[in-house]
Design an enzyme around this catalytic site. Structure first.
Site, mmCIF file in Angstrom:
data_model
loop_
_atom_site.group_PDB
_atom_site.id
_atom_site.type_symbol
_atom_site.label_atom_id
_atom_site.label_comp_id
_atom_site.label_asym_id
_atom_site.label_seq_id
_atom_site.Cartn_x
_atom_site.Cartn_y
_atom_site.Cartn_z
ATOM 1 N N ASN A 7 0.853 -1.195 0.000
ATOM 2 C CA ASN A 7 0.000 0.000 0.000
ATOM 3 C C ASN A 7 0.890 1.247 0.000
ATOM 4 O O ASN A 7 1.722 1.415 0.898
ATOM 5 C CB ASN A 7 -0.900 -0.048 1.251
ATOM 6 C CG ASN A 7 -1.836 1.141 1.329
ATOM 7 O OD1 ASN A 7 -1.413 2.277 1.145
ATOM 8 N ND2 ASN A 7 -3.092 0.882 1.628
ATOM 9 N N HIS A 10 0.897 5.993 2.041
ATOM 10 C CA HIS A 10 1.709 6.788 2.978
ATOM 11 C C HIS A 10 2.747 7.651 2.266
ATOM 12 O O HIS A 10 3.171 8.672 2.788
ATOM 13 C CB HIS A 10 2.375 5.864 4.004
ATOM 14 C CG HIS A 10 1.366 5.078 4.780
ATOM 15 N ND1 HIS A 10 0.632 5.624 5.800
ATOM 16 C CD2 HIS A 10 0.946 3.811 4.646
ATOM 17 C CE1 HIS A 10 -0.198 4.708 6.274
ATOM 18 N NE2 HIS A 10 -0.026 3.604 5.585
ATOM 19 N N ARG A 18 3.361 18.776 2.193
ATOM 20 C CA ARG A 18 3.800 20.037 1.577
ATOM 21 C C ARG A 18 2.963 20.395 0.346
ATOM 22 O O ARG A 18 3.267 21.345 -0.353
ATOM 23 C CB ARG A 18 5.279 19.932 1.159
ATOM 24 C CG ARG A 18 6.237 19.888 2.310
ATOM 25 C CD ARG A 18 6.307 21.247 3.002
ATOM 26 N NE ARG A 18 7.038 21.167 4.243
ATOM 27 C CZ ARG A 18 8.341 21.437 4.372
ATOM 28 N NH1 ARG A 18 9.054 21.770 3.333
ATOM 29 N NH2 ARG A 18 8.916 21.364 5.549
ATOM 30 N N HIS A 43 -5.655 3.740 -1.825
ATOM 31 C CA HIS A 43 -7.012 4.030 -1.337
ATOM 32 C C HIS A 43 -7.356 5.443 -1.790
ATOM 33 O O HIS A 43 -6.757 6.408 -1.326
ATOM 34 C CB HIS A 43 -7.019 3.926 0.199
ATOM 35 C CG HIS A 43 -8.362 4.159 0.825
ATOM 36 N ND1 HIS A 43 -8.573 4.054 2.176
ATOM 37 C CD2 HIS A 43 -9.560 4.494 0.296
ATOM 38 C CE1 HIS A 43 -9.832 4.305 2.455
ATOM 39 N NE2 HIS A 43 -10.465 4.595 1.334
ATOM 40 N N ARG A 45 -9.575 8.148 -1.301
ATOM 41 C CA ARG A 45 -10.595 8.545 -0.313
ATOM 42 C C ARG A 45 -11.454 9.661 -0.880
ATOM 43 O O ARG A 45 -11.013 10.434 -1.733
ATOM 44 C CB ARG A 45 -9.932 9.007 0.982
ATOM 45 C CG ARG A 45 -9.168 7.910 1.709
ATOM 46 C CD ARG A 45 -8.636 8.423 3.041
ATOM 47 N NE ARG A 45 -9.652 8.443 4.050
ATOM 48 C CZ ARG A 45 -9.792 7.545 5.026
ATOM 49 N NH1 ARG A 45 -8.933 6.560 5.136
ATOM 50 N NH2 ARG A 45 -10.760 7.641 5.887
ATOM 51 N N ARG A 49 -7.321 12.854 0.647
ATOM 52 C CA ARG A 49 -6.302 13.359 1.580
ATOM 53 C C ARG A 49 -4.899 12.853 1.264
ATOM 54 O O ARG A 49 -3.922 13.420 1.701
ATOM 55 C CB ARG A 49 -6.670 13.011 3.017
ATOM 56 C CG ARG A 49 -6.533 11.563 3.340
ATOM 57 C CD ARG A 49 -6.627 11.313 4.827
ATOM 58 N NE ARG A 49 -7.986 11.453 5.307
ATOM 59 C CZ ARG A 49 -8.435 10.811 6.388
ATOM 60 N NH1 ARG A 49 -7.635 10.039 7.075
ATOM 61 N NH2 ARG A 49 -9.676 10.955 6.793
ATOM 62 N N GLU A 70 -8.594 0.475 -3.195
ATOM 63 C CA GLU A 70 -9.451 0.484 -1.995
ATOM 64 C C GLU A 70 -10.393 1.655 -2.123
ATOM 65 O O GLU A 70 -9.959 2.765 -2.466
ATOM 66 C CB GLU A 70 -8.594 0.689 -0.737
ATOM 67 C CG GLU A 70 -8.001 -0.577 -0.218
ATOM 68 C CD GLU A 70 -7.151 -0.303 1.011
ATOM 69 O OE1 GLU A 70 -7.268 0.769 1.629
ATOM 70 O OE2 GLU A 70 -6.339 -1.166 1.339
ATOM 71 N N THR A 100 -7.020 6.524 9.895
ATOM 72 C CA THR A 100 -6.887 5.452 8.920
ATOM 73 C C THR A 100 -8.151 4.615 9.035
ATOM 74 O O THR A 100 -8.975 4.862 9.918
ATOM 75 C CB THR A 100 -5.615 4.612 9.185
ATOM 76 O OG1 THR A 100 -5.530 3.561 8.217
ATOM 77 C CG2 THR A 100 -5.610 3.997 10.567
ATOM 78 N N THR A 101 -8.313 3.616 8.168
ATOM 79 C CA THR A 101 -9.507 2.782 8.238
ATOM 80 C C THR A 101 -9.559 2.115 9.613
ATOM 81 O O THR A 101 -8.626 1.420 10.002
ATOM 82 C CB THR A 101 -9.466 1.719 7.118
ATOM 83 O OG1 THR A 101 -9.098 2.367 5.904
ATOM 84 C CG2 THR A 101 -10.808 1.053 6.950
ATOM 85 N N HIS A 191 -3.826 -4.681 7.624
ATOM 86 C CA HIS A 191 -3.928 -3.550 8.550
ATOM 87 C C HIS A 191 -3.081 -3.788 9.801
ATOM 88 O O HIS A 191 -3.297 -4.750 10.533
ATOM 89 C CB HIS A 191 -5.370 -3.222 8.975
ATOM 90 C CG HIS A 191 -5.557 -1.741 9.145
ATOM 91 N ND1 HIS A 191 -5.057 -1.058 10.214
ATOM 92 C CD2 HIS A 191 -6.138 -0.813 8.349
ATOM 93 C CE1 HIS A 191 -5.338 0.222 10.073
ATOM 94 N NE2 HIS A 191 -5.990 0.403 8.943
HETATM 95 N N1 PXP Z 1 -5.951 -2.954 4.224
HETATM 96 C C1 PXP Z 1 -6.838 -1.928 4.283
HETATM 97 C C2 PXP Z 1 -8.239 -2.207 3.887
HETATM 98 C C3 PXP Z 1 -6.440 -0.643 4.685
HETATM 99 O O1 PXP Z 1 -7.345 0.348 4.729
HETATM 100 C C4 PXP Z 1 -5.087 -0.422 5.008
HETATM 101 C C5 PXP Z 1 -4.632 0.946 5.411
HETATM 102 O O2 PXP Z 1 -4.654 1.810 4.341
HETATM 103 C C6 PXP Z 1 -4.201 -1.507 4.920
HETATM 104 C C7 PXP Z 1 -4.662 -2.765 4.553
HETATM 105 C C8 PXP Z 1 -2.748 -1.365 5.230
HETATM 106 O O3 PXP Z 1 -2.621 -1.096 6.576
HETATM 107 P P1 PXP Z 1 -1.197 -0.635 7.153
HETATM 108 O O4 PXP Z 1 -0.886 0.677 6.494
HETATM 109 O O5 PXP Z 1 -1.439 -0.526 8.624
HETATM 110 O O6 PXP Z 1 -0.220 -1.704 6.784
#
Ligand code: PXP
Length: 241
Positions: A7, A10, A18, A43, A45, A49, A70, A100-101, A191
């Site tokens: 993912n 981040h 910035r 994701h 959103r 964001r 996502e 976060t989710t 997650h």
């Molecule tokens: N799975 C889902 C559905 C999520 O929303 C997230 C966070 O964006 C992740 C996995 C990954 O989680 P983490 O960033 O804590 O590894």
């Protein structure tokens, strides 16, 4: 052998600090793939964001493995999904105020609605997954929507404090995995997983994929994204099939 989905939200969060152009999640996705990631997750959103529409469009053009979008179950996201054609989507709950989710999607109270939402996506040959808690009624409901995959929310396990609470959360997930597999769902996990706690799943058979973001991108700040992805990839690919 399970696979690793990285993912890259981040990276976009850091860029948005910035509101500029770096670091670029599209470049990060490419580097993650070079290091062995088998899927890239972003994701989009509602409030944009971190990942934005430009990122998603470029990721669709450049990701060579699989792209997992996502998204929340909204009309806007359904339209974007059908225009973009990711390889797979994962439906998640979304609240504007959350960091976060925070929890799994409540599928059990909206089976028909989610089935109808997924129908055109499945018809477009996009795979679908539902991000749910390891709750027997949510797992059963997920099956009833026609989704091929679920992603079991591992965040409560990752956040649990103390051995007893961690063990109890782990047990719930292991029971959920078994239940889902028994009714023919393919199971992903995600997650809060990191280089330490992911090892608790090393002997659990039948996990399709691990969805991991924060711990990989955090490690990348120290060692670079290539090494961070390679290290996690080596772990999950050593787990039982
Ligand atoms: N799975 C889902 C559905 C999520 O929303 C997230 C966070 O964006 C992740 C996995 C990954 O989680 P983490 O960033 O804590 O590894």
């Amino acid at each position: 052998m399970p696979s690793l989905a990285v993912n890259i939200d981040h990276i976009a969060t850091l860029r948005q600090a910035r509101q500029g152009t770096e670091p670029d999640p599209v470049t990060a996705a490419h580097m993650a793939e070079l290091a062995g990631a088998q899927c890239i997750i972003c994701h989009l959103r509602e409030d944009r964001r971190h990942i934005n529409d430009r990122d998603l469009a470029l990721l669709r053009q450049t990701v060579q493995t699989r792209l997992n979008l996502e998204m929340a179950a909204t009309d806007e996201m359904q339209r974007i999904c059908l225009e973009t054609m990711p390889d797979i989507i994962c439906l998640v709950p979304e609240k504007r105020e959350e960091l976060t989710t925070e929890g799994g999607l409540d599928v059990a109270s909206r089976i028909d609605e989610i089935r109808d939402f997924l129908a055109p996506i499945i018809a477009a040959d996009i795979e679908t997954s539902l991000f749910i808690d390891a709750d027997p009624k949510q797992i059963e409901a997920a099956k009833a929507t026609g989704s091929e995959y679920i992603e079991i929310h591992t965040g409560h396990y990752a956040d649990a404090k103390g051995r007893a609470a961690t063990k109890a959360e782990l047990e719930k997930i292991l029971t959920g995995i078994k239940q889902a597999q028994d009714i023919g769902l393919k199971v992903n996990l995600g997650h809060g997983l990191n280089y330490v706690n992911v090892m608790d799943f090393s002997q659990v058979p039948g996990i399709n994929e691990y969805s991991i973001g924060h711990s990989i991108i955090s490690r990348a700040a120290y060692v670079g994204i290539g090494q961070a992805v390679r290290e996690m990839n080596e772990l999950v690919r050593s787990f039982v099939s």
